[in-house]
Scaffold this active site. Structure first.
Site, PDB file in Angstrom:
ATOM      1  N   SER A  68       5.769 -57.477 -12.973  1.00  0.00           N
ATOM      2  CA  SER A  68       6.192 -56.970 -11.661  1.00  0.00           C
ATOM      3  C   SER A  68       5.032 -56.698 -10.705  1.00  0.00           C
ATOM      4  O   SER A  68       5.247 -56.572  -9.502  1.00  0.00           O
ATOM      5  CB  SER A  68       7.018 -55.695 -11.831  1.00  0.00           C
ATOM      6  OG  SER A  68       6.210 -54.616 -12.270  1.00  0.00           O
ATOM      7  N   LYS A 139       3.606 -49.173 -10.093  1.00  0.00           N
ATOM      8  CA  LYS A 139       4.019 -49.785  -8.833  1.00  0.00           C
ATOM      9  C   LYS A 139       3.008 -49.415  -7.745  1.00  0.00           C
ATOM     10  O   LYS A 139       2.139 -48.573  -7.935  1.00  0.00           O
ATOM     11  CB  LYS A 139       5.411 -49.298  -8.395  1.00  0.00           C
ATOM     12  CG  LYS A 139       6.530 -49.541  -9.409  1.00  0.00           C
ATOM     13  CD  LYS A 139       6.865 -51.003  -9.608  1.00  0.00           C
ATOM     14  CE  LYS A 139       7.988 -51.185 -10.630  1.00  0.00           C
ATOM     15  NZ  LYS A 139       8.194 -52.621 -10.962  1.00  0.00           N
TER      16      LYS A 139
END
Length: 242
Positions: A68, A139
């Site tokens: 990701s 993230k």
């Protein structure tokens, strides 16, 4: 009878003396081995304790479990997370790559793993051999408390407070987002996204969940500072964006 006339004890055969002397060697050797073992066990224990304390409070290795964050971070990369980055007045900034506990926002609250399982997880996470928890995520911070984050403007860019984001870190070929949104980030919370936007379950994925996809600041574990492994991928992760 004089002293010189006293009978002298018969001389002990050399073979018997040798056998008697040798019989005391194994216990001495065992004692030396035992002391050596105790010393190295103490060294090992001290190393584990120091490593665990450093990992718990200062710097923790973290294994990247998914794609990701490609192409910034690859699967299997070990990143070092600075747990003191936001202590003592440090502020979370847009563009920071953070590791956070997603329980209650990205995943359901985890049950208590118990003492033994928790100890194993902590030890494995401390040396970067495994993720310390299945609820830990990495993230990039896109919006902080009070920001209005919108996707997208006429040129397909994400806007924060009316300003388009320059995102050179995006995975090659990815759009800033295929999901349209317009959110106001609550105070004390963060809007986060992966760099590989087409392969990232991030704040956009949980728009309808409690918190609207945002992450509480108090769930942030620390800021990812650099990639420490593999050697060929050593790099700083500090960002000047935001």
């Amino acid at each position: 009878m004089t002293d010189s006339d006293a009978a002298e004890p018969p001389a002990e055969p050399a073979a018997e003396r040798s056998e008697r002397d040798q019989s005391s060697d194994p216990p001495r050797a065992r004692r030396r081995w035992s002391r050596s073992m105790r010393f190295w066990l103490c060294v090992l224990l001290a190393t584990v304790v120091v490593t665990s304390l450093v990992s718990r409070f200062v710097i923790q290795p973290f294994v990247i479990p998914s794609g990701s964050m490609e192409g910034t971070l690859r699967v299997g990369d070990r990143v070092f997370v600075n747990k003191l980055a936001y202590e003592f007045g440090g502020e979370i900034r847009r563009g920071d790559i953070i590791v956070f506990d997603g329980s209650g926002s990205f995943v359901a609250e985890e049950p208590d793993p118990g003492f033994i399982e928790g100890l194993v997880r902590t030890a494995a996470g401390a040396v970067g051999l495994a993720r310390s928890s299945d609820s830990d995520f990495v993230k990039r911070v896109i919006g902080i408390g009070g920001d209005r984050v919108i996707c997208c403007d006429d040129e397909g860019r994400i806007q924060v407070n009316g300003e388009p984001l320059d995102e050179p870190y995006l995975y090659p070929g990815d759009k800033p987002s295929n999901v349209r949104f317009d959110v106001r980030v609550p105070e004390g919370r963060l809007w986060v996204m992966g760099d590989h936007r087409s392969d990232s379950a991030d704040s956009r994925e949980y728009l309808g969940a409690p918190g609207g996809g945002t992450v509480p600041e108090n769930k942030v574990i620390g800021r990812a500072e650099w990639v420490g492994w593999p050697i060929g991928h050593w790099t700083s992760l500090r960002s000047d964006h935001g």
